[in-house]
Design a protein around this motif. Structure first.
Motif, PDB file in Angstrom:
ATOM      1  N   LYS A  10     -78.282  12.213  -5.854  1.00 27.57           N
ATOM      2  CA  LYS A  10     -78.389  13.676  -5.884  1.00 27.57           C
ATOM      3  C   LYS A  10     -79.051  14.127  -7.175  1.00 27.57           C
ATOM      4  N   LEU A  11     -79.779  15.228  -7.079  1.00 25.60           N
ATOM      5  CA  LEU A  11     -80.326  15.928  -8.241  1.00 25.60           C
ATOM      6  C   LEU A  11     -79.777  17.344  -8.205  1.00 25.60           C
ATOM      7  N   LEU A  12     -79.349  17.828  -9.358  1.00 27.33           N
ATOM      8  CA  LEU A  12     -78.820  19.191  -9.442  1.00 27.33           C
ATOM      9  C   LEU A  12     -79.392  19.850 -10.688  1.00 27.33           C
ATOM     10  N   PHE A  13     -80.002  21.014 -10.502  1.00 23.88           N
ATOM     11  CA  PHE A  13     -80.498  21.801 -11.617  1.00 23.88           C
ATOM     12  C   PHE A  13     -79.718  23.105 -11.641  1.00 23.88           C
ATOM     13  N   VAL A  14     -79.106  23.411 -12.771  1.00 27.51           N
ATOM     14  CA  VAL A  14     -78.376  24.661 -12.954  1.00 27.51           C
ATOM     15  C   VAL A  14     -79.204  25.491 -13.926  1.00 27.51           C
ATOM     16  N   ILE A  15     -79.788  26.551 -13.406  1.00 29.47           N
ATOM     17  CA  ILE A  15     -80.667  27.389 -14.222  1.00 29.47           C
ATOM     18  C   ILE A  15     -79.858  28.559 -14.751  1.00 29.47           C
ATOM     19  N   ALA A  22     -79.728  19.735 -16.189  1.00 29.76           N
ATOM     20  CA  ALA A  22     -80.180  18.777 -15.186  1.00 29.76           C
ATOM     21  C   ALA A  22     -79.123  17.694 -15.025  1.00 29.76           C
ATOM     22  N   TYR A  23     -78.737  17.427 -13.783  1.00 29.58           N
ATOM     23  CA  TYR A  23     -77.760  16.394 -13.458  1.00 29.58           C
ATOM     24  C   TYR A  23     -78.382  15.446 -12.436  1.00 29.58           C
ATOM     25  N   GLY A  38     -72.911   6.955 -11.945  1.00 37.75           N
ATOM     26  CA  GLY A  38     -72.266   8.231 -12.234  1.00 37.75           C
ATOM     27  C   GLY A  38     -73.286   9.332 -12.429  1.00 37.75           C
ATOM     28  N   TRP A  39     -72.788  10.464 -12.898  1.00 40.56           N
ATOM     29  CA  TRP A  39     -73.639  11.628 -13.153  1.00 40.56           C
ATOM     30  C   TRP A  39     -74.207  11.542 -14.567  1.00 40.56           C
ATOM     31  N   HIS A  40     -75.526  11.595 -14.683  1.00 39.83           N
ATOM     32  CA  HIS A  40     -76.207  11.650 -15.979  1.00 39.83           C
ATOM     33  C   HIS A  40     -76.669  13.093 -16.182  1.00 39.83           C
ATOM     34  N   HIS A  41     -76.564  13.581 -17.416  1.00 42.88           N
ATOM     35  CA  HIS A  41     -76.800  15.005 -17.688  1.00 42.88           C
ATOM     36  C   HIS A  41     -77.648  15.188 -18.935  1.00 42.88           C
ATOM     37  N   GLU A  57     -89.154  14.123 -17.251  1.00 50.42           N
ATOM     38  CA  GLU A  57     -87.847  13.817 -17.825  1.00 50.42           C
ATOM     39  C   GLU A  57     -86.936  13.007 -16.902  1.00 50.42           C
ATOM     40  N   VAL A  58     -86.893  13.353 -15.626  1.00 47.00           N
ATOM     41  CA  VAL A  58     -85.968  12.698 -14.697  1.00 47.00           C
ATOM     42  C   VAL A  58     -86.205  11.180 -14.610  1.00 47.00           C
ATOM     43  N   PRO A  59     -87.446  10.678 -14.713  1.00 49.86           N
ATOM     44  CA  PRO A  59     -87.606   9.225 -14.681  1.00 49.86           C
ATOM     45  C   PRO A  59     -86.838   8.479 -15.780  1.00 49.86           C
ATOM     46  N   ASP A  60     -86.468   9.155 -16.852  1.00 48.68           N
ATOM     47  CA  ASP A  60     -85.697   8.547 -17.942  1.00 48.68           C
ATOM     48  C   ASP A  60     -84.208   8.863 -17.848  1.00 48.68           C
ATOM     49  N   HIS A  61     -83.722   9.232 -16.673  1.00 50.88           N
ATOM     50  CA  HIS A  61     -82.344   9.705 -16.512  1.00 50.88           C
ATOM     51  C   HIS A  61     -81.290   8.688 -16.937  1.00 50.88           C
ATOM     52  N   LEU A  62     -81.587   7.413 -16.894  1.00 53.85           N
ATOM     53  CA  LEU A  62     -80.571   6.418 -17.277  1.00 53.85           C
ATOM     54  C   LEU A  62     -80.297   6.403 -18.777  1.00 53.85           C
ATOM     55  N   THR A  63     -81.156   7.035 -19.539  1.00 54.10           N
ATOM     56  CA  THR A  63     -80.919   7.126 -20.988  1.00 54.10           C
ATOM     57  C   THR A  63     -80.081   8.354 -21.342  1.00 54.10           C
ATOM     58  N   TRP A  64     -79.852   9.224 -20.372  1.00 53.61           N
ATOM     59  CA  TRP A  64     -79.031  10.426 -20.603  1.00 53.61           C
ATOM     60  C   TRP A  64     -77.560  10.059 -20.608  1.00 53.61           C
ATOM     61  N   PRO A  65     -76.738  10.801 -21.328  1.00 48.62           N
ATOM     62  CA  PRO A  65     -75.294  10.536 -21.319  1.00 48.62           C
ATOM     63  C   PRO A  65     -74.662  10.873 -19.972  1.00 48.62           C
ATOM     64  N   LEU A  66     -73.532  10.213 -19.701  1.00 55.26           N
ATOM     65  CA  LEU A  66     -72.770  10.499 -18.486  1.00 55.26           C
ATOM     66  C   LEU A  66     -71.999  11.796 -18.673  1.00 55.26           C
TER      67      LEU A  66
END
Length: 70
Positions: A10-15, A22-23, A38-41, A57-66
């Protein structure tokens, strides 16, 4: 460590008024390290376009914190 693959579930954007949240929900498949599934944010300024975030940015999502959405 063995073979590790991930799937974006899933992708979730909260504007918001000043920010875009971005989640990305990730499913780990195989022998993945802890912290992959899990959820990366990540938070971005409102000046960033969602389409640009998807491309840049989303292609690097695994570097984002959970961090799961509320």
């Amino acid at each position: 460590m063995g073979k590790c693959q991930t799937k974006i579930k899933k992708l979730l954007f909260v504007i918001e008024e000043e920010l875009t949240q971005a989640y990305v929900a990730v499913e780990a498949v195989g022998d993945c390290p802890i912290g992959v599934q899990g959820w990366h944010h990540k938070t971005f300024s409102k000046s960033r376009n969602v389409m640009d975030l998807l491309k840049e940015e989303v292609p690097d999502h695994l570097t984002w914190p959970l961090n799961a959405p509320e």
